[in-house]
Design a protein around this motif. Sequence first.
Motif, mmCIF file in Angstrom:
data_model
loop_
_atom_site.group_PDB
_atom_site.id
_atom_site.type_symbol
_atom_site.label_atom_id
_atom_site.label_comp_id
_atom_site.label_asym_id
_atom_site.label_seq_id
_atom_site.Cartn_x
_atom_site.Cartn_y
_atom_site.Cartn_z
ATOM 1 N N ARG A 48 0.806 -1.215 0.000
ATOM 2 C CA ARG A 48 0.000 0.000 0.000
ATOM 3 C C ARG A 48 0.845 1.274 0.000
ATOM 4 O O ARG A 48 0.488 2.247 -0.668
ATOM 5 N N ALA A 49 1.905 1.311 0.770
ATOM 6 C CA ALA A 49 2.609 2.578 0.986
ATOM 7 C C ALA A 49 4.124 2.430 0.967
ATOM 8 O O ALA A 49 4.835 3.294 1.484
ATOM 9 N N GLY A 50 4.631 1.375 0.339
ATOM 10 C CA GLY A 50 6.059 1.091 0.386
ATOM 11 C C GLY A 50 6.946 2.158 -0.205
ATOM 12 O O GLY A 50 8.099 2.306 0.206
ATOM 13 N N THR A 51 6.442 2.914 -1.179
ATOM 14 C CA THR A 51 7.285 3.935 -1.813
ATOM 15 C C THR A 51 7.334 5.229 -1.020
ATOM 16 O O THR A 51 8.135 6.115 -1.331
ATOM 17 N N ARG A 52 6.512 5.357 -0.013
ATOM 18 C CA ARG A 52 6.473 6.588 0.782
ATOM 19 C C ARG A 52 7.716 6.689 1.669
ATOM 20 O O ARG A 52 8.176 5.711 2.243
ATOM 21 N N ALA A 53 8.233 7.906 1.802
ATOM 22 C CA ALA A 53 9.380 8.150 2.665
ATOM 23 C C ALA A 53 8.929 8.292 4.114
ATOM 24 O O ALA A 53 7.916 8.939 4.402
ATOM 25 N N VAL A 54 9.663 7.667 5.015
ATOM 26 C CA VAL A 54 9.395 7.795 6.445
ATOM 27 C C VAL A 54 10.685 8.237 7.126
ATOM 28 O O VAL A 54 11.788 7.958 6.655
ATOM 29 N N ARG A 55 10.540 8.924 8.249
ATOM 30 C CA ARG A 55 11.723 9.333 8.993
ATOM 31 C C ARG A 55 12.028 8.277 10.057
ATOM 32 O O ARG A 55 11.133 7.764 10.731
ATOM 33 N N VAL A 56 13.303 7.983 10.168
ATOM 34 C CA VAL A 56 13.757 6.890 11.021
ATOM 35 C C VAL A 56 14.793 7.428 11.994
ATOM 36 O O VAL A 56 15.755 8.093 11.601
ATOM 37 N N SER A 57 14.578 7.147 13.272
ATOM 38 C CA SER A 57 15.487 7.600 14.323
ATOM 39 C C SER A 57 16.617 6.594 14.528
ATOM 40 O O SER A 57 16.418 5.392 14.424
ATOM 41 N N THR A 58 17.800 7.117 14.842
ATOM 42 C CA THR A 58 18.948 6.293 15.211
ATOM 43 C C THR A 58 19.166 6.390 16.716
ATOM 44 O O THR A 58 19.162 7.490 17.285
ATOM 45 N N ALA A 59 19.348 5.245 17.371
ATOM 46 C CA ALA A 59 19.526 5.214 18.824
ATOM 47 C C ALA A 59 20.926 5.686 19.213
ATOM 48 O O ALA A 59 21.896 5.515 18.464
#
Length: 282
Positions: A48-59
Amino acid sequence: MAIERLNRPTRQEFEERFLRPQKPVVITGAMDHWPALKHWSNDYLRERAGTRAVRVSTAHRGVHFKGANQILDYSSMSLAEYIELISSRQIADGRLYATVIPIQKTLPELWGDVAFPEYFDREACASPNMWFGPGSNVSPLHYDSTHNFLTQIRGRKRVLLYHPREISRLYPFSFRERSLHISQVNLVEPDHARFPEFQKADRMEVFLEPGEMLFIPLFWWHGVFGIEENLSINYWWNTPLSAYLRYPRQTVRGVGGLVAEGGRALWGASKPPAASPPAPPA
């Protein structure tokens, strides 16, 4: 101290027993009809939404928190790329975590699957957010300045909760810093020599299962641990002024933080632009 669990209370019961007294509660049975609970597998999200960009945090040091004036260390990737990292267990140590993703804006293809808890008016919540972790993802000990529902879609989470009155034992950052609502104590590796009162703070612990929701009243401190691959939706919603008056210390800290942030903004606007760097030699 245990957190009460209730099977689908009425809104009136929730408001009388938990909302007005500002007392956490786990609610079961109120999400059984939610489309996300039924559909949101990795394959479905990717399709459904695989091409959408998401923001990902680094620990940093095991926790998704960077420092006093930069709370999260973000990068960006497609949802499909992130799901591949999770599925291959490359980030099973929790070092990456897709956090605070406004679903309607960032993943509009999934918006039709989003339902709302029946315990507040829908228009009171501007933007439900997705939290999608690989397991072993840890959020810092912090409080929110509005009421919050944390709803579990997949996997489990362990949540530690501390009453607002425990603030002096939880060592928050100064109100002059952007992280004023976050504890200086690292939950993964607490420094008891530096923060000796932390061990004395009264806390509650709850394990949140799929299909359950946790009410976290404003100013209640909470740290969240993803146990395995986990996916949640949270709902911050408008909170009446009367709720803030119950905890004047936190309210004053928040006002002080707004003033400090305004001062930083004014200072930044008043500084002359940085000079352009010299051109490299030919």
